[in-house]
Scaffold this motif. Structure first.
Motif, PDB file in Angstrom:
ATOM      1  N   ILE A  99     -63.436 -89.391  45.253  1.00 25.07           N
ATOM      2  CA  ILE A  99     -64.747 -89.235  45.890  1.00 25.07           C
ATOM      3  C   ILE A  99     -64.769 -87.973  46.760  1.00 25.07           C
ATOM      4  O   ILE A  99     -65.765 -87.248  46.809  1.00 25.07           O
ATOM      5  CB  ILE A  99     -65.090 -90.519  46.688  1.00 25.07           C
ATOM      6  CG1 ILE A  99     -65.408 -91.654  45.690  1.00 25.07           C
ATOM      7  CG2 ILE A  99     -66.235 -90.288  47.653  1.00 25.07           C
ATOM      8  CD1 ILE A  99     -65.471 -93.043  46.306  1.00 25.07           C
ATOM      9  N   LYS A 102     -65.593 -84.920  44.942  1.00 26.55           N
ATOM     10  CA  LYS A 102     -67.022 -84.779  44.616  1.00 26.55           C
ATOM     11  C   LYS A 102     -67.822 -84.253  45.802  1.00 26.55           C
ATOM     12  O   LYS A 102     -69.049 -84.156  45.739  1.00 26.55           O
ATOM     13  CB  LYS A 102     -67.564 -86.124  44.146  1.00 26.55           C
ATOM     14  CG  LYS A 102     -66.981 -86.527  42.793  1.00 26.55           C
ATOM     15  CD  LYS A 102     -67.338 -87.950  42.436  1.00 26.55           C
ATOM     16  CE  LYS A 102     -66.612 -88.347  41.144  1.00 26.55           C
ATOM     17  NZ  LYS A 102     -66.622 -89.797  40.910  1.00 26.55           N
ATOM     18  N   VAL A 104     -67.934 -85.594  48.998  1.00 26.96           N
ATOM     19  CA  VAL A 104     -68.285 -86.584  50.018  1.00 26.96           C
ATOM     20  C   VAL A 104     -67.172 -86.604  51.071  1.00 26.96           C
ATOM     21  O   VAL A 104     -65.987 -86.681  50.720  1.00 26.96           O
ATOM     22  CB  VAL A 104     -68.443 -87.988  49.374  1.00 26.96           C
ATOM     23  CG1 VAL A 104     -68.648 -89.064  50.438  1.00 26.96           C
ATOM     24  CG2 VAL A 104     -69.599 -87.979  48.376  1.00 26.96           C
ATOM     25  N   ASP A 127     -73.360 -88.210  53.953  1.00 24.47           N
ATOM     26  CA  ASP A 127     -73.121 -87.842  52.551  1.00 24.47           C
ATOM     27  C   ASP A 127     -73.462 -88.985  51.597  1.00 24.47           C
ATOM     28  O   ASP A 127     -73.327 -88.829  50.389  1.00 24.47           O
ATOM     29  CB  ASP A 127     -71.653 -87.441  52.353  1.00 24.47           C
ATOM     30  CG  ASP A 127     -71.304 -86.185  53.138  1.00 24.47           C
ATOM     31  OD1 ASP A 127     -72.233 -85.471  53.560  1.00 24.47           O
ATOM     32  OD2 ASP A 127     -70.102 -85.918  53.328  1.00 24.47           O
ATOM     33  N   CYS A 128     -73.877 -90.126  52.163  1.00 23.48           N
ATOM     34  CA  CYS A 128     -74.124 -91.355  51.367  1.00 23.48           C
ATOM     35  C   CYS A 128     -75.528 -91.894  51.616  1.00 23.48           C
ATOM     36  O   CYS A 128     -75.709 -93.112  51.742  1.00 23.48           O
ATOM     37  CB  CYS A 128     -73.081 -92.408  51.716  1.00 23.48           C
ATOM     38  SG  CYS A 128     -71.381 -91.907  51.376  1.00 23.48           S
TER      39      CYS A 128
ATOM     40  N   PHE B  21     -76.764 -90.274  43.003  1.00 22.77           N
ATOM     41  CA  PHE B  21     -75.628 -90.307  43.924  1.00 22.77           C
ATOM     42  C   PHE B  21     -74.704 -91.480  43.620  1.00 22.77           C
ATOM     43  O   PHE B  21     -73.481 -91.324  43.517  1.00 22.77           O
ATOM     44  CB  PHE B  21     -76.104 -90.392  45.387  1.00 22.77           C
ATOM     45  CG  PHE B  21     -74.990 -90.738  46.340  1.00 22.77           C
ATOM     46  CD1 PHE B  21     -74.087 -89.766  46.748  1.00 22.77           C
ATOM     47  CD2 PHE B  21     -74.812 -92.042  46.790  1.00 22.77           C
ATOM     48  CE1 PHE B  21     -73.029 -90.093  47.591  1.00 22.77           C
ATOM     49  CE2 PHE B  21     -73.759 -92.374  47.630  1.00 22.77           C
ATOM     50  CZ  PHE B  21     -72.864 -91.398  48.029  1.00 22.77           C
ATOM     51  N   THR B  25     -71.042 -90.669  42.124  1.00 20.10           N
ATOM     52  CA  THR B  25     -69.984 -90.872  43.120  1.00 20.10           C
ATOM     53  C   THR B  25     -69.103 -92.076  42.789  1.00 20.10           C
ATOM     54  O   THR B  25     -67.878 -92.021  42.931  1.00 20.10           O
ATOM     55  CB  THR B  25     -70.599 -91.054  44.523  1.00 20.10           C
ATOM     56  OG1 THR B  25     -71.514 -89.998  44.770  1.00 20.10           O
ATOM     57  CG2 THR B  25     -69.520 -91.070  45.606  1.00 20.10           C
ATOM     58  N   TYR B  26     -69.739 -93.167  42.358  1.00 23.05           N
ATOM     59  CA  TYR B  26     -68.996 -94.427  42.181  1.00 23.05           C
ATOM     60  C   TYR B  26     -68.996 -94.940  40.738  1.00 23.05           C
ATOM     61  O   TYR B  26     -68.293 -95.908  40.441  1.00 23.05           O
ATOM     62  CB  TYR B  26     -69.616 -95.531  43.045  1.00 23.05           C
ATOM     63  CG  TYR B  26     -69.791 -95.194  44.507  1.00 23.05           C
ATOM     64  CD1 TYR B  26     -68.702 -94.825  45.291  1.00 23.05           C
ATOM     65  CD2 TYR B  26     -71.044 -95.291  45.115  1.00 23.05           C
ATOM     66  CE1 TYR B  26     -68.866 -94.540  46.640  1.00 23.05           C
ATOM     67  CE2 TYR B  26     -71.215 -95.021  46.469  1.00 23.05           C
ATOM     68  CZ  TYR B  26     -70.127 -94.640  47.223  1.00 23.05           C
ATOM     69  OH  TYR B  26     -70.295 -94.366  48.550  1.00 23.05           O
TER      70      TYR B  26
END
Lengths: 146, 146
Positions: A99, A102, A104, A127-128, B21, B25-26
Motif C-alpha cells: 500500500i 501506491k 498511501v 490518503d484514504c 481508491f 489500494t486494497y
C-alpha cells in the motif's frame, strides 16, 4: 490481501458507560479488555460475528488513558464517535509495504502491538478519503487470549 | 438479536474516485451499486467478507445526489469519512421496537428501503455515544440482487 472487517474503533469518554450501553441496548458482551499504554487507551473488544477467513469482527471501544494520546486529542476535537476502521490480513507487513508503494502514507515504520496480541499499522486518513484505516494481523492463536 | 456488522457507511464527495481508491489500494470490487432517491444518495457496496450468520459485511460508499440530503449536509460539516455503522438482524422491526423501549430514539416510524432491497432504520447518534447506527434486515434472497 485484506480478508475481513476486523473491527470498528469507537472513541468514548467513559469506557464503562459505553460498554454498558452496548450490552443493555444490543446484548453485546465484552470479549476482551486491556490497556495499551503505547497507544494511551483502555479498550474493550465486543465480538459481533465470525468471518469467512477464520477471524472475527469486533467493535473496539476506546477510552484515552492520558491527555496527550491520539484518541484523547481526537475526542476533544470531534466528540464521541467512530475513530477508525480496521481490515484483517494474514500479513500486515506485506500489505503495508504494498500500500505504501501506491503512495498511501503508512503511519508506523514497523507494525506495533494491537489488541489481543495482534500486529497493526495505520494509514493516513488524508490518503484514504477521510477514513483513518488500520491493518491488523491477529495473534497466531487468538483463542489463547480469551 | 444483532448478528453481524452488516456494513460501514462512508460518505464521499466523488463516488467513482472513491471506488477506484478502494479498488486500486486494497483490491475491493463493487458488488452492487444503486441510487436511493429517498435517501438522496448514489452508493456502491464493496463486499469484504461473509459472516457467521449467513450474511456478509460490506463497505457502503455514499455520494449525495442532492444538496438537501442528509449525507450532503453531513459532508459539508465533516468532510469525507465514516458516516454510520450498520448491524444486521433477521428482524429489524422487532429489534427497533425493543431498542425504542429502552429509550433510544429510532429515526423512522417504519423501516425503509435500504441497499439491495434490505429494510433499514437508524438510531439517533446522540443516544448511541455519537455513532449514527443503522439496523438492517437483508432482502430474503440476497443472491438474486447480484
Amino acid at each position: 490481501m485484506l480478508t475481513r472487517i476486523d473491527h470498528i474503533g469507537i472513541a468514548c469518554f467513559d469506557l464503562d458507560k459505553t460498554v454498558e450501553f452496548y450490552r443493555s441496548t444490543y446484548g453485546f458482551e465484552v470479549f476482551h479488555s486491556e490497556v495499551n499504554e503505547e497507544q494511551g487507551v483502555r479498550e474493550a473488544m465486543l465480538k459481533i460475528n465470525e468471518t469467512s477467513d477464520g477471524g472475527a469482527s469486533y467493535l473496539q471501544l476506546l477510552e484515552p488513558t492520558r491527555e496527550d494520546s491520539t484518541v484523547a486529542k481526537w475526542l476533544a476535537k470531534n466528540g464521541e464517535g467512530v475513530h477508525h476502521i480496521a481490515f484483517g490480513t494474514a500479513d500486515v507487513d506485506a500489505e503495508a509495504a504494498g500500500i505504501k508503494e501506491k503512495g498511501v502514507r503508512v503511519l508506523y515504520e514497523e507494525p506495533r502491538r494491537g489488541s489481543m496480541g495482534s500486529r497493526i499499522t495505520f494509514l493516513h486518513p488524508k490518503d484514504c478519503h477521510g477514513v483513518l484505516t488500520e491493518l491488523v494481523t491477529s495473534a497466531p492463536v487468538e483463542s489463547s487470549e480469551h
